[in-house]
Design an enzyme around this catalytic site. Structure first.
Site, short mmCIF file in Angstrom:
data_model
loop_
_atom_site.label_atom_id
_atom_site.label_comp_id
_atom_site.label_asym_id
_atom_site.label_seq_id
_atom_site.Cartn_x
_atom_site.Cartn_y
_atom_site.Cartn_z
N ARG A 50 0.72 -1.41 -0.02
CA ARG A 50 0.04 -0.21 -0.02
C ARG A 50 0.83 1.20 -0.18
NH1 ARG A 50 -5.55 -0.55 0.93
NH2 ARG A 50 -6.16 -2.73 0.47
N ARG A 54 -2.94 6.57 0.98
CA ARG A 54 -3.51 7.75 1.85
C ARG A 54 -2.70 8.31 2.86
NH1 ARG A 54 -9.06 5.15 3.89
NH2 ARG A 54 -7.48 3.28 3.75
N ARG A 63 -6.62 12.99 -4.29
CA ARG A 63 -7.76 12.27 -3.84
C ARG A 63 -8.88 13.31 -3.53
NH1 ARG A 63 -11.59 10.35 -2.91
NH2 ARG A 63 -11.99 8.28 -1.70
N ASP A 99 -7.06 -2.00 -7.77
CA ASP A 99 -7.34 -2.32 -6.71
C ASP A 99 -7.85 -3.99 -6.93
OD1 ASP A 99 -8.54 -1.70 -3.43
OD2 ASP A 99 -9.85 -3.38 -4.36
N TYR A 174 -15.07 -10.89 -0.50
CA TYR A 174 -16.02 -9.89 -0.82
C TYR A 174 -17.22 -10.15 -1.57
CZ TYR A 174 -12.00 -7.06 1.03
OH TYR A 174 -10.95 -6.97 1.90
#
Ligand code: CP3
Length: 378
Positions: A50, A54, A63, A99, A174
């Site tokens: 990652r 963020r 973003r 993703d 998911y």
């Protein structure tokens, strides 16, 4: 478009007369790829799961203007975000900004990122499984392949690019539950209640991810990684019967790409024996399993990737160095270790801590450095 895909400020080669210089010059292959292949390296390669995301102010700034999906679907922006961490830190690999759910959207699965993926109609019936189309990457996710080409054209210092996909069982978690969860109860129930349907869904996903990863390699990805983020939910027997069986099916078709294959097994301490004979180059492990023990179980035929606790980045600098040293010592001097965190970096992490970690791992393992140890041997 406001974003830029520009050449980063690179770090020049270190001009030092030292015994490692010859190896560095001879070594055409980047340290990351060499370590995946268990070859000696001039320094221990490091990248961060990652790493594009963020915790970086420059990601948050972009973003604030563009939503996550638009970032992943616009090659100039996806390439820009992929390269952001490489401008800050001398990382040894890039990972494509995308993703694990992106190819499923390409197969017609409707979902939203909130920020975790939320599937509009979770998969619960055989009819839904049978209605899942094949994935044709050039038709269904052309922007991913274009992003890869752009990153390859602009990556600094010849830093290799990792392409990735979700492992089939993790995607099932998911798809069946519909949203992130701690227990993924509906997905696990599904394996026991309807094993044939579960195998059918896993098989379709295994084939789709094989197509997807092969297309990424053809577009320029220099290593391929499957994320099994929820492996730790399964007992070894069910892991083998469902998750690993599907991974074998995906990986079998990818050997011919010639690029290193990586399988990340989160919370896999009880599963290392099960993956020891999987035909991949590297097993990624979380921080709960000491790398020394992992390497003994996996044997000489596998490299390992990991496994600093992401929380360790919140330690004071000296303690962070001590924690990184413990990982390096556990991994030992045998070639075949890629330094990484044991799971994704937390959004609250201070980028300066990442800078200190990357520098420390490089300094402590550089051949001929004043540090103790080397990429290959202490
Ligand atoms: O830097 C990188 O690693 C490349 C990009 C990347 C993302 N997701 C971007 C992202 C990668 C490799 C992934 C993989 C991924 N996605 C996994 C496997 C790795 C793991 O952490 O276990 C999983 C399980 C997902 C599913 C997913 N997507 C979750 C749980 C979330 C929630 C937010 C989060 O960061 O955990 C997402 C959304 C997502 N994927 C974001 C990012 C940067 C946040 C989106 C935002 O900006 O709002």
């Amino acid at each position: 478009m406001a974003a830029r895909v520009s050449a980063p400020r690179g770090r020049g080669p270190r001009l030092r007369a030292d015994p490692g210089a010859g190896l560095r010059e001879r070594q055409a292959e980047p340290a990351f790829l060499a370590a995946c292949r268990r070859q000696p390296v001039p320094h221990r390669p490091i990248w961060i799961m990652r790493q594009a995301g963020r915790y970086l102010p420059e990601y948050r700034a972009l973003r604030a203007k563009v939503d996550f999906e638009a970032l992943t679907r616009t090659p100039e922006l996806a390439a820009e975000v992929t390269l952001q961490p490489l401008r800050r830190f001398p990382l040894d690999a890039a990972i494509l900004f995308s993703d694990i759910m992106t190819p499923l959207q390409g197969m017609g699965v409707e979902l939203a990122f909130e920020p975790g993926p939320v599937v509009r109609e979770p998969i619960r019936t055989i009819a839904q499984i049978e209605a899942l189309p094949e994935l044709v990457p050039a038709r269904d996710v052309p922007f991913v392949l274009e992003s890869i080409r752009l990153v390859r054209a602009h990556a600094p210092r010849g830093v290799p690019l990792i392409g990735f996909a979700g492992a089939p069982f993790t995607l099932v978690c998911y798809l069946v539950c519909g949203r992130p969860s701690k227990e993924f109860a509906a997905a696990r129930r599904f394996l026991y209640a309807e094993p044939a349907a579960a195998q059918s869904l896993l098989g379709r996903l295994a084939d789709a991810m094989a197509e997807y990863l092969a297309a990424q390699a053809a577009a320029g990805a220099q290593a391929l990684m499957l994320f099994e983020s929820w492996a730790g939910l399964l007992a070894p027997r069910e892991f083998q019967r469902f998750a690993l069986r599907a991974v074998r099916r995906t990986m079998a078709g990818l050997r011919s790409t010639g690029v290193p294959l990586i399988y990340y097994v989160n919370q896999g301490s009880a599963l290392m024996q099960s993956v020891a004979d999987l035909d991949v180059d590297v097993i990624g492990v979380d921080w709960r399993s000491p790398l020394g023990a992992v390497r003994r179980v996996l044997g000489a035929g596998k490299a390992v990737q990991g496994n600093l606790d992401p929380a360790a980045l919140f330690a004071p600098p000296e303690e962070l160095r001590r924690q990184a040293a413990l990982v390096l010592d556990e991994a030992g001097p045998t070639p075949g270790h890629v330094f990484n965190l044991g799971h994704g970096i937390w959004p609250e992490t201070d980028p300066d801590a990442v800078a200190r970690l990357v520098d420390y791992v490089h300094e402590r393992t550089s051949l001929g450095s004043a540090g103790r140890g080397s990429g290959a041997a202490p």
